[in-house]
Write a protein that holds these residues in place. Structure first.
Motif, PDB file in Angstrom:
ATOM      1  N   CYS A  37       0.854  -1.189   0.000  1.00 49.12           N
ATOM      2  CA  CYS A  37       0.000   0.000   0.000  1.00 49.12           C
ATOM      3  C   CYS A  37       0.889   1.239   0.000  1.00 49.12           C
ATOM      4  O   CYS A  37       1.811   1.353   0.813  1.00 49.12           O
ATOM      5  CB  CYS A  37      -0.900  -0.019   1.235  1.00 49.12           C
ATOM      6  N   CYS A  56      -6.667   1.954   4.397  1.00 49.63           N
ATOM      7  CA  CYS A  56      -6.221   3.303   4.044  1.00 49.63           C
ATOM      8  C   CYS A  56      -7.248   4.022   3.169  1.00 49.63           C
ATOM      9  O   CYS A  56      -7.448   5.233   3.318  1.00 49.63           O
ATOM     10  CB  CYS A  56      -4.865   3.256   3.349  1.00 49.63           C
ATOM     11  N   CYS A  83       0.480   3.164   3.691  1.00 44.89           N
ATOM     12  CA  CYS A  83       0.930   2.591   4.970  1.00 44.89           C
ATOM     13  C   CYS A  83       2.081   1.604   4.819  1.00 44.89           C
ATOM     14  O   CYS A  83       2.631   1.147   5.816  1.00 44.89           O
ATOM     15  CB  CYS A  83      -0.236   1.938   5.705  1.00 44.89           C
ATOM     16  N   CYS A 105      -4.705   0.203   0.374  1.00 49.74           N
ATOM     17  CA  CYS A 105      -5.284  -0.967   1.031  1.00 49.74           C
ATOM     18  C   CYS A 105      -6.683  -0.576   1.536  1.00 49.74           C
ATOM     19  O   CYS A 105      -6.986   0.625   1.642  1.00 49.74           O
ATOM     20  CB  CYS A 105      -4.388  -1.438   2.161  1.00 49.74           C
TER      21      CYS A 105
END
Ligand SMILES: [Zn+2]
Length: 783
Positions: free
Chosen positions: A758, A776, A761, A773
């Motif tokens: 991701c 997120c 993150c 993701c």
């Protein structure tokens, strides 16, 4: 590290600071678990996080919550002492003592500080003593003014010369004729202090000029007349040739001439031998008997020894050392002949002038031994009717000095000890364990340690906190070494602690304990576990302070901030802190634990590092008046933080995580998914608390595993792919103090993840390389 980092632009410094937490984040493995992968595997999980990210990473930079604080990462050079001074003034350090006394605490703690040193500037040994005193909460200290004087030492060798040498003589009954005075015979006597190992085994005895000679003479009832007066010259009793001649100068020449004249001098030569010298004038000392006042301490000693049983000695061995020095003292000579001092009142008007029939009396000129003055300080300065201090604290040289004179006078006057506890510290030594002395030129000036010397490269300014940390961590009950390397190590320790505190401060930005705290039972298990460790730490630290064991305080703190916090907890929680919504309960749970941790660590360290503690306290975003950590009390923890059962959950998870990491050496754990197969039973039930669903990339269990995703099963999966690594292990659950014991076996199955990284993150939880993701995208879309 798994959150998005950007190397440039605003916030880059904060990012770098957050990531450079003085040690690469490491996964810590807790001792006490059993597994097949061995013990204490420590693996770096930095992995891919050091790679610079593609430019689209910057897109999400403003959506992550990085630490925010104005608390400086480092204080360099002169900044250290300058900041300390600023804090002292700003936070009113000098008013703390009177503030404390005005509060009129119900029970005041009384520390009786020892007599000050009268000779020379304070050196680092005094700093040692005073710093220890400052660690202790001093509620009532009065300084008494007795001064330690200087006493010329009087031990050394003796002059020996041949007096009689005739073979076959029964020496013990023999006598010697005096070479100068006719018809004056001197007896030959046995004495234990004379041996055959030096000289002839025969020595001349001068009862008025040495302790051993005096003992032999008084044992055999010999006269102890002294032919030398206080000025060191012969008296009229020595005869007209010698009268008024200095014994060490022309007197010696006259004696030699007299021996030559009477033909008794066999040989004259000069020889070098050891002899007592006065350290100040560098002149030889004439030892002569004089009339003094003594206290017979036989009875006092017996009572004192009995009373000492109720006194606490730290270290315990100091009690025996004190009793031994007391036993070696048969009587106490309390009179001295000096111009300045406290006259001995009993000698007034009993000194007869002109013999027993004289009518005229003169006052005695003797003064009291300064140890008598300082030893009676308890009667002048200790408050209340009890007049007993909670604590006396001094160097071990005072076991035969101030500790003892205080005890003896107090026992003699009122049959009780003047102290409840006696703390004895050692001396400061140089780097190689050598003694510090003015003559060796290796005395360290505490002011130079704090503010630096003339050449800052050779003598850098360390600041007062470094000096204090050095005192605290040293084993002050024995000998304490000081050197640049020791001070540098202390400075490094503090700088690591500083970084830990900075991380805590940075991550409680925007947190208000009153409105944002999460109740303990609703917190993440790992956060609750930190509170559990925290209350344990607080209890141990409070105990160590009570025992005056500051070295233990330092060891406990250092282990906590390096192991539990920096290497373990901080490496796990960063994703929750940085990537969740600001007010997400998951993040607030973590912040609740961080705020409590900050509070406990700051208060724990405050007596030792007051400047750092106060500096941190000033940067706490929600701190209220009064704005000084020293006005807000001691550590506060809650008994509901204590949850011993959590240890099993965290330790067993760490054991399985170690199996997992051990199977992928050097790799980034976030790029793997892990399956834990645990046989049905207690261990499974405990781990199930950390992850309710079978597979998760957001569970508490997965956070601890630091994997892409974690699957929890109670039986082997039916199909496995070829690309797997398997590890087996067992873990012993031990609950209720051993009442519940159950060993469970587990299997760890590791496979590379199929998910993508991701960009926000950095967790491997995204479906495609450019997509966020699920977590997120939810956070970002909510903003
Ligand atoms: Zn993400």
């Amino acid at each position: 590290m798994r959150w998005g980092l950007h190397p440039r632009g605003p916030g880059a410094a904060a990012l770098a600071a957050a990531r450079n937490l003085w040690v690469p984040p490491r996964l810590r493995c807790r001792p006490g678990w059993q597994g097949t992968t061995g013990r204490l595997l420590v693996r770096s999980v930095t992995g891919a996080s050091n790679q610079l990210q593609s430019s689209n990473n910057g897109r999400y930079r403003d959506t992550v919550l990085l630490p925010q604080t104005s608390f400086p990462m480092k204080l360099l050079g002169q900044q250290q002492p300058d900041t300390e001074l600023e804090i002292q003034q700003k936070c009113g350090f000098s008013e703390l003592y009177s503030w404390q006394r005005e509060r009129k605490a119900k029970t005041e703690f009384c520390l009786h500080d020892g007599p000050p040193y009268a000779n020379g500037d304070p050196h680092v040994g005094h700093a040692l003593n005073k710093v220890i005193i400052l660690f202790i909460y001093v509620f009532d200290t009065e300084r008494e003014t007795a001064k330690k004087g200087t006493q010329a030492g009087g031990v050394g060798g003796r002059s020996r010369f041949l007096w009689s040498r005739e073979p076959g003589v029964d020496l013990e009954t023999g006598t010697c004729a005096h070479p100068l005075t006719p018809h004056k015979d001197s007896p030959l006597l046995p004495a234990n202090h004379v041996t055959m190992t030096k000289g002839t085994g025969l020595v001349h005895t001068a009862p008025a000029h040495g302790m051993e000679d005096y003992s032999v003479a008084s044992q055999h009832n010999l006269p102890t007349d002294c032919l030398v007066d206080e000025d060191g010259v012969f008296t009229d009793v020595a005869g007209p040739e010698l009268q008024n001649k200095s014994v060490l100068e022309e007197g010696t020449d006259v004696v030699i001439k007299m021996l030559q004249a009477s033909k008794h001098l066999l040989k004259e030569e000069k020889l070098v031998h050891s002899y007592p010298y006065d350290w100040r004038t560098k002149k030889p000392v004439v030892i002569r008997a004089s009339k003094q006042w003594f206290v017979n301490i036989t009875d006092i000693k017996a009572t004192a020894k009995e009373l000492l049983k109720k006194v606490k000695f730290i270290p315990g061995s100091a009690l025996n050392a004190m009793v031994e020095t007391m036993d070696r003292r048969p009587y106490w000579c309390i009179s001295r002949q000096r111009v300045w001092g406290v006259p001995i009142p009993t000698s007034f008007y009993i000194f007869l002038v002109g013999g027993p029939d004289a009518l005229e009396y003169a006052p005695g000129q003797d003064i009291l031994d300064i140890w008598f003055d300082s030893g009676t300080s308890w009667s002048c300065v200790l408050p209340g009717t009890d007049q007993r201090a909670d604590l006396y604290l001094e160097g071990k040289d005072q076991l035969g000095g101030w500790f003892q004179s205080s005890l003896l006078t107090s026992v003699a006057a009122r049959k009780k000890a003047p102290f409840k506890t006696v703390v004895v510290h050692g001396f400061t030594l140089g780097e190689k364990g050598e003694k510090m002395s003015k003559s060796l030129g290796n005395v360290i000036d505490p002011d130079v340690v704090i503010n630096g010397g003339q050449d800052p490269n050779k003598e850098p300014p360390y600041g007062a906190d470094v000096l204090r940390w050095w005192v605290a961590e040293s084993n002050v009950f024995t000998e304490v070494t000081i050197s640049p390397s020791v001070l540098n190590a202390a400075r490094d320790d503090i700088s690591k602690l500083r970084n830990t505190l900075r991380f805590l401060l940075g991550n409680i930005a925007g947190f208000n304990p009153e409105t944002d705290s999460v109740p303990v039972n609703d917190m993440y298990v790992i956060d609750q576990y930190m509170l559990h460790l925290l209350q344990d730490l607080a209890n141990k630290i409070t105990d160590a302070y009570k025992q005056y064991d500051f070295g233990k305080v330092v060891r406990l703190l250092r282990a906590f901030y390096t192991r539990e916090l920096s290497s373990f907890y901080f490496s796990i929680i960063k994703d929750r802190l940085y990537c969740e919504n600001a007010d997400d309960p998951k993040r607030r749970s973590c912040q609740t634990a961080l705020a409590e941790t900050l509070d406990v660590v700051v208060r724990s360290v405050a007596p030792i590092l007051p400047h750092l503690a106060e500096e941190v306290f000033q940067h706490i975003p929600y701190a209220k008046e009064p704005k000084s950590v020293f006005r807000t009390g001691w550590i506060r923890t809650s008994s509901i933080w204590k949850k011993p059962g959590l240890e099993e959950a965290i330790e067993s998870t760490c054991a399985m995580r170690d199996s997992f990491l051990g199977s992928i050496p050097g790799k980034n754990a976030a790029e793997y998914k892990v399956t834990l197969v645990i046989e049905p039973g207690l261990l499974f039930e405990i781990i199930e608390m950390l992850q309710a669903e079978e597979t998760s990339s957001t569970s508490q269990l997965n956070e601890l595993m630091m994997a892409s995703q974690t699957t929890l099963l109670s039986q082997e999966p039916r199909s496995t792919t070829t690309d797997v690594i398997e590890r087996k292990g067992t873990f012993l659950i031990n609950l209720e103090g051993g009442d519940i014991r159950e060993e469970s076996s587990y299997k760890v199955i590791v496979t590379p993840t199929t998910k993508e990284k991701c960009p926000r993150c950095w967790k491997y939880t995204a479906e495609s390389p450019d997509a966020l993701c699920p977590r997120c995208s939810e956070v970002v879309s909510g903003k």
